[in-house]
Design a protein around this motif. Structure first.
Motif, PDB file in Angstrom:
ATOM      1  N   LEU A  79      41.574 110.808  37.743  1.00  0.00           N
ATOM      2  CA  LEU A  79      41.967 109.710  38.637  1.00  0.00           C
ATOM      3  C   LEU A  79      41.013 108.521  38.489  1.00  0.00           C
ATOM      4  N   LEU A  80      39.722 108.815  38.430  1.00  0.00           N
ATOM      5  CA  LEU A  80      38.749 107.740  38.234  1.00  0.00           C
ATOM      6  C   LEU A  80      38.915 107.087  36.860  1.00  0.00           C
ATOM      7  N   GLU A  81      39.157 107.901  35.846  1.00  0.00           N
ATOM      8  CA  GLU A  81      39.374 107.353  34.501  1.00  0.00           C
ATOM      9  C   GLU A  81      40.618 106.483  34.444  1.00  0.00           C
ATOM     10  N   ALA A  82      41.678 106.913  35.089  1.00  0.00           N
ATOM     11  CA  ALA A  82      42.921 106.138  35.071  1.00  0.00           C
ATOM     12  C   ALA A  82      42.715 104.777  35.728  1.00  0.00           C
ATOM     13  N   TYR A  83      42.022 104.754  36.863  1.00  0.00           N
ATOM     14  CA  TYR A  83      41.755 103.481  37.523  1.00  0.00           C
ATOM     15  C   TYR A  83      40.870 102.598  36.643  1.00  0.00           C
ATOM     16  N   GLY A  84      39.847 103.183  36.036  1.00  0.00           N
ATOM     17  CA  GLY A  84      38.983 102.420  35.147  1.00  0.00           C
ATOM     18  C   GLY A  84      39.718 101.913  33.920  1.00  0.00           C
ATOM     19  N   PHE A  85      40.607 102.734  33.360  1.00  0.00           N
ATOM     20  CA  PHE A  85      41.385 102.333  32.192  1.00  0.00           C
ATOM     21  C   PHE A  85      42.295 101.157  32.530  1.00  0.00           C
ATOM     22  N   ILE A  86      42.939 101.218  33.694  1.00  0.00           N
ATOM     23  CA  ILE A  86      43.833 100.129  34.095  1.00  0.00           C
ATOM     24  C   ILE A  86      43.060  98.841  34.313  1.00  0.00           C
ATOM     25  N   THR A  87      41.898  98.921  34.965  1.00  0.00           N
ATOM     26  CA  THR A  87      41.129  97.701  35.184  1.00  0.00           C
ATOM     27  C   THR A  87      40.496  97.174  33.896  1.00  0.00           C
ATOM     28  N   LEU A  88      40.134  98.058  32.967  1.00  0.00           N
ATOM     29  CA  LEU A  88      39.549  97.601  31.705  1.00  0.00           C
ATOM     30  C   LEU A  88      40.575  96.930  30.805  1.00  0.00           C
ATOM     31  N   PHE A  89      41.737  97.538  30.669  1.00  0.00           N
ATOM     32  CA  PHE A  89      42.728  97.074  29.709  1.00  0.00           C
ATOM     33  C   PHE A  89      43.845  96.274  30.372  1.00  0.00           C
ATOM     34  N   ALA A  96      51.039  94.284  24.982  1.00  0.00           N
ATOM     35  CA  ALA A  96      51.728  95.516  24.584  1.00  0.00           C
ATOM     36  C   ALA A  96      53.188  95.491  25.007  1.00  0.00           C
ATOM     37  N   PHE A  97      53.454  95.018  26.223  1.00  0.00           N
ATOM     38  CA  PHE A  97      54.844  94.958  26.676  1.00  0.00           C
ATOM     39  C   PHE A  97      55.634  93.914  25.900  1.00  0.00           C
ATOM     40  N   GLY A  98      54.996  92.834  25.508  1.00  0.00           N
ATOM     41  CA  GLY A  98      55.660  91.838  24.663  1.00  0.00           C
ATOM     42  C   GLY A  98      56.006  92.400  23.306  1.00  0.00           C
ATOM     43  N   PHE A  99      55.101  93.221  22.753  1.00  0.00           N
ATOM     44  CA  PHE A  99      55.370  93.861  21.470  1.00  0.00           C
ATOM     45  C   PHE A  99      56.528  94.842  21.587  1.00  0.00           C
ATOM     46  N   LEU A 100      56.545  95.627  22.652  1.00  0.00           N
ATOM     47  CA  LEU A 100      57.646  96.578  22.836  1.00  0.00           C
ATOM     48  C   LEU A 100      58.971  95.862  23.053  1.00  0.00           C
ATOM     49  N   GLY A 101      58.925  94.706  23.715  1.00  0.00           N
ATOM     50  CA  GLY A 101      60.138  93.918  23.894  1.00  0.00           C
ATOM     51  C   GLY A 101      60.636  93.330  22.597  1.00  0.00           C
TER      52      GLY A 101
END
Length: 112
Positions: A79-89, A96-101
């Motif tokens: 849970l801590l890693e997920a929050y840190g990953f979201i705030t870092l990236f 990434a979403f533009g590339f997928l689109g």
């Protein structure tokens, strides 16, 4: 080598979550992911990416989560890693979403 390490790291993280947060697989996935990131962009750039002043909060949560997973508290650590990953990236998500689109514009894929 770096892309392979990141790929295996993500695989072990996913596999560790599927096996009810197995702490050994999650720890191995974290180590592979971080070492692959160092191989891809280099040690100096990895260090400067993680330790920029605006990203210190995300870095502390991410590395704190890694340490907690290594101490065998996998759910809290992830849970801590997920929050840190979201705030870092956070800045990479629109790219990434533009590339997928843009994948929808490929002729064969747009028909599928």
């Amino acid at each position: 080598i770096g892309v392979g390490l990141v790929g295996f790291g993500l695989f072990f993280l996913l596999f560790g979550m599927l096996l009810y947060f197995d702490s050994v697989l999650l720890a191995f996935g974290n180590i592979l992911f971080l070492s692959g990131l160092v191989f891809i962009i280099g040690f100096k750039r990895t260090f400067t990416f993680f330790f920029q002043r605006p990203k210190l909060k995300g870095t502390s949560f991410f590395f704190g989560g890694v340490i907690i997973v290594l101490m065998r508290w996998p759910i809290l650590g992830m849970l801590l890693e997920a929050y840190g990953f979201i705030t870092l990236f956070r800045s990479f998500f629109p790219v990434a979403f533009g590339f997928l689109g843009s994948l929808a514009n490929i002729p064969l894929l747009s028909q599928v």
